[in-house]
Design a protein around this motif. Sequence first.
Motif, mmCIF file in Angstrom:
data_model
loop_
_atom_site.group_PDB
_atom_site.id
_atom_site.type_symbol
_atom_site.label_atom_id
_atom_site.label_comp_id
_atom_site.label_asym_id
_atom_site.label_seq_id
_atom_site.Cartn_x
_atom_site.Cartn_y
_atom_site.Cartn_z
ATOM 1 N N LEU A 120 -2.910 9.351 -11.742
ATOM 2 C CA LEU A 120 -3.100 8.435 -10.618
ATOM 3 C C LEU A 120 -4.471 8.622 -9.984
ATOM 4 N N ASP A 121 -4.933 9.865 -9.876
ATOM 5 C CA ASP A 121 -6.249 10.125 -9.295
ATOM 6 C C ASP A 121 -7.373 9.464 -10.093
ATOM 7 N N ALA A 122 -7.149 9.237 -11.383
ATOM 8 C CA ALA A 122 -8.182 8.665 -12.248
ATOM 9 C C ALA A 122 -8.061 7.144 -12.422
ATOM 10 N N VAL A 123 -7.151 6.507 -11.695
ATOM 11 C CA VAL A 123 -6.949 5.062 -11.835
ATOM 12 C C VAL A 123 -8.164 4.264 -11.380
ATOM 13 N N GLY A 124 -8.866 4.763 -10.374
ATOM 14 C CA GLY A 124 -10.038 4.040 -9.859
ATOM 15 C C GLY A 124 -9.621 2.753 -9.185
ATOM 16 N N ASP A 125 -10.232 1.640 -9.601
ATOM 17 C CA ASP A 125 -9.926 0.348 -8.979
ATOM 18 C C ASP A 125 -8.961 -0.486 -9.826
ATOM 19 N N ARG A 126 -8.197 0.163 -10.693
ATOM 20 C CA ARG A 126 -7.307 -0.556 -11.623
ATOM 21 C C ARG A 126 -5.846 -0.548 -11.192
ATOM 22 N N TRP A 127 -5.580 -0.491 -9.904
ATOM 23 C CA TRP A 127 -4.203 -0.428 -9.405
ATOM 24 C C TRP A 127 -3.398 -1.679 -9.727
ATOM 25 N N ASP A 128 -4.060 -2.806 -9.900
ATOM 26 C CA ASP A 128 -3.339 -4.046 -10.184
ATOM 27 C C ASP A 128 -3.298 -4.377 -11.671
ATOM 28 N N ALA A 129 -3.694 -3.423 -12.512
ATOM 29 C CA ALA A 129 -3.639 -3.631 -13.959
ATOM 30 C C ALA A 129 -2.182 -3.692 -14.414
ATOM 31 N N PRO A 130 -1.878 -4.574 -15.374
ATOM 32 C CA PRO A 130 -0.514 -4.622 -15.916
ATOM 33 C C PRO A 130 -0.222 -3.354 -16.718
ATOM 34 N N THR A 131 1.036 -2.981 -16.764
ATOM 35 C CA THR A 131 1.471 -1.801 -17.514
ATOM 36 C C THR A 131 2.439 -2.229 -18.620
ATOM 37 N N PRO A 132 2.800 -1.303 -19.500
ATOM 38 C CA PRO A 132 3.815 -1.615 -20.505
ATOM 39 C C PRO A 132 5.188 -1.939 -19.895
ATOM 40 N N CYS A 133 5.398 -1.607 -18.635
ATOM 41 C CA CYS A 133 6.638 -1.976 -17.944
ATOM 42 C C CYS A 133 6.486 -3.434 -17.521
ATOM 43 N N GLU A 134 7.157 -4.310 -18.219
ATOM 44 C CA GLU A 134 6.980 -5.748 -18.007
ATOM 45 C C GLU A 134 7.089 -6.140 -16.536
ATOM 46 N N GLY A 135 6.051 -6.800 -16.052
ATOM 47 C CA GLY A 135 6.023 -7.289 -14.680
ATOM 48 C C GLY A 135 5.566 -6.261 -13.659
ATOM 49 N N TRP A 136 5.238 -5.050 -14.094
ATOM 50 C CA TRP A 136 4.826 -3.985 -13.177
ATOM 51 C C TRP A 136 3.343 -3.692 -13.342
ATOM 52 N N THR A 137 2.677 -3.532 -12.218
ATOM 53 C CA THR A 137 1.296 -3.067 -12.212
ATOM 54 C C THR A 137 1.292 -1.541 -12.095
ATOM 55 N N VAL A 138 0.112 -0.963 -12.198
ATOM 56 C CA VAL A 138 -0.019 0.486 -12.000
ATOM 57 C C VAL A 138 0.467 0.849 -10.599
ATOM 58 N N ARG A 139 0.128 0.044 -9.611
ATOM 59 C CA ARG A 139 0.571 0.274 -8.232
ATOM 60 C C ARG A 139 2.108 0.275 -8.159
ATOM 61 N N ASP A 140 2.741 -0.653 -8.866
ATOM 62 C CA ASP A 140 4.204 -0.732 -8.877
ATOM 63 C C ASP A 140 4.825 0.535 -9.480
ATOM 64 N N VAL A 141 4.215 1.035 -10.556
ATOM 65 C CA VAL A 141 4.733 2.255 -11.195
ATOM 66 C C VAL A 141 4.653 3.426 -10.220
ATOM 67 N N ALA A 142 3.518 3.573 -9.545
ATOM 68 C CA ALA A 142 3.363 4.667 -8.576
ATOM 69 C C ALA A 142 4.382 4.530 -7.445
ATOM 70 N N ALA A 143 4.544 3.330 -6.915
ATOM 71 C CA ALA A 143 5.505 3.106 -5.831
ATOM 72 C C ALA A 143 6.924 3.396 -6.301
ATOM 73 N N HIS A 144 7.259 2.985 -7.527
ATOM 74 C CA HIS A 144 8.591 3.249 -8.077
ATOM 75 C C HIS A 144 8.872 4.750 -8.126
ATOM 76 N N ALA A 145 7.919 5.525 -8.628
ATOM 77 C CA ALA A 145 8.127 6.972 -8.746
ATOM 78 C C ALA A 145 8.377 7.590 -7.375
ATOM 79 N N ILE A 146 7.588 7.217 -6.405
ATOM 80 C CA ILE A 146 7.747 7.765 -5.051
ATOM 81 C C ILE A 146 9.072 7.327 -4.440
ATOM 82 N N GLU A 147 9.341 6.040 -4.489
ATOM 83 C CA GLU A 147 10.539 5.506 -3.825
ATOM 84 C C GLU A 147 11.831 6.004 -4.462
ATOM 85 N N ALA A 148 11.871 6.084 -5.799
ATOM 86 C CA ALA A 148 13.088 6.557 -6.470
ATOM 87 C C ALA A 148 13.377 8.015 -6.120
ATOM 88 N N GLU A 149 12.349 8.850 -6.164
ATOM 89 C CA GLU A 149 12.538 10.264 -5.837
ATOM 90 C C GLU A 149 12.899 10.444 -4.367
#
Length: 189
Positions: free
Chosen positions: A23-52
């Motif tokens: 996450l520290d190395a993401v830079g300005d790519r928080w809105d990049a799509p991920t292999p998780c369909e419909g999720w951006t990098v920001r969404d993945v980070a939020a999911h990890a925090i919120e689920a835990e």
Amino acid sequence: MTTTTHQTAGRFAARAGTFGELLDAVGDRWDAPTPCEGWTVRDVAAHAIEAERDFLLRHDLLATDAPDLSDPAAAWRTHAADVVAALARDGVAEREYDGYFGRTTIAATMADFYGWDLVIHGWDVARATGQSWSISDEEAASLGATASEWGDALYGEGICAPAVTVPDDTPAQDRLLARLGRDPSWTPA
């Protein structure tokens, strides 16, 4: 804390640290799509925090407010420090409860469910942002064994997509990713 429980809590901390580095190395790519369909990098980070956080709050183990997600990397560092501190409190890591997959402990859940999630979502973040990511064959086997324990629940709603077919000679980490519904050759469009 027993040695085994300490090692289990340490496994979560190590996985959380690796996820944080990505996450520290993401830079300005928080809105990049991920292999998780419909999720951006920001969404993945939020999911990890919120689920835990949801899990730990249900067990009355967090007293702090949710971190500000406007800076996902900073939010992750704050959250991970809160989790590690909670696991270090007397009796927390070895506390038993009846989980979705049977009797377990708080530390085991954090290491082997949420920590497992961090490794796999670490690949998602790395792929989406052009970072390198790899795990050893031993780690791939360990993560695969954990996934096997979940049976059909692995492919339940919101968990993993159906497995992707790959050749038998595919490296262990890529076979694991394919089993978890990820195309190991996925790249951002």
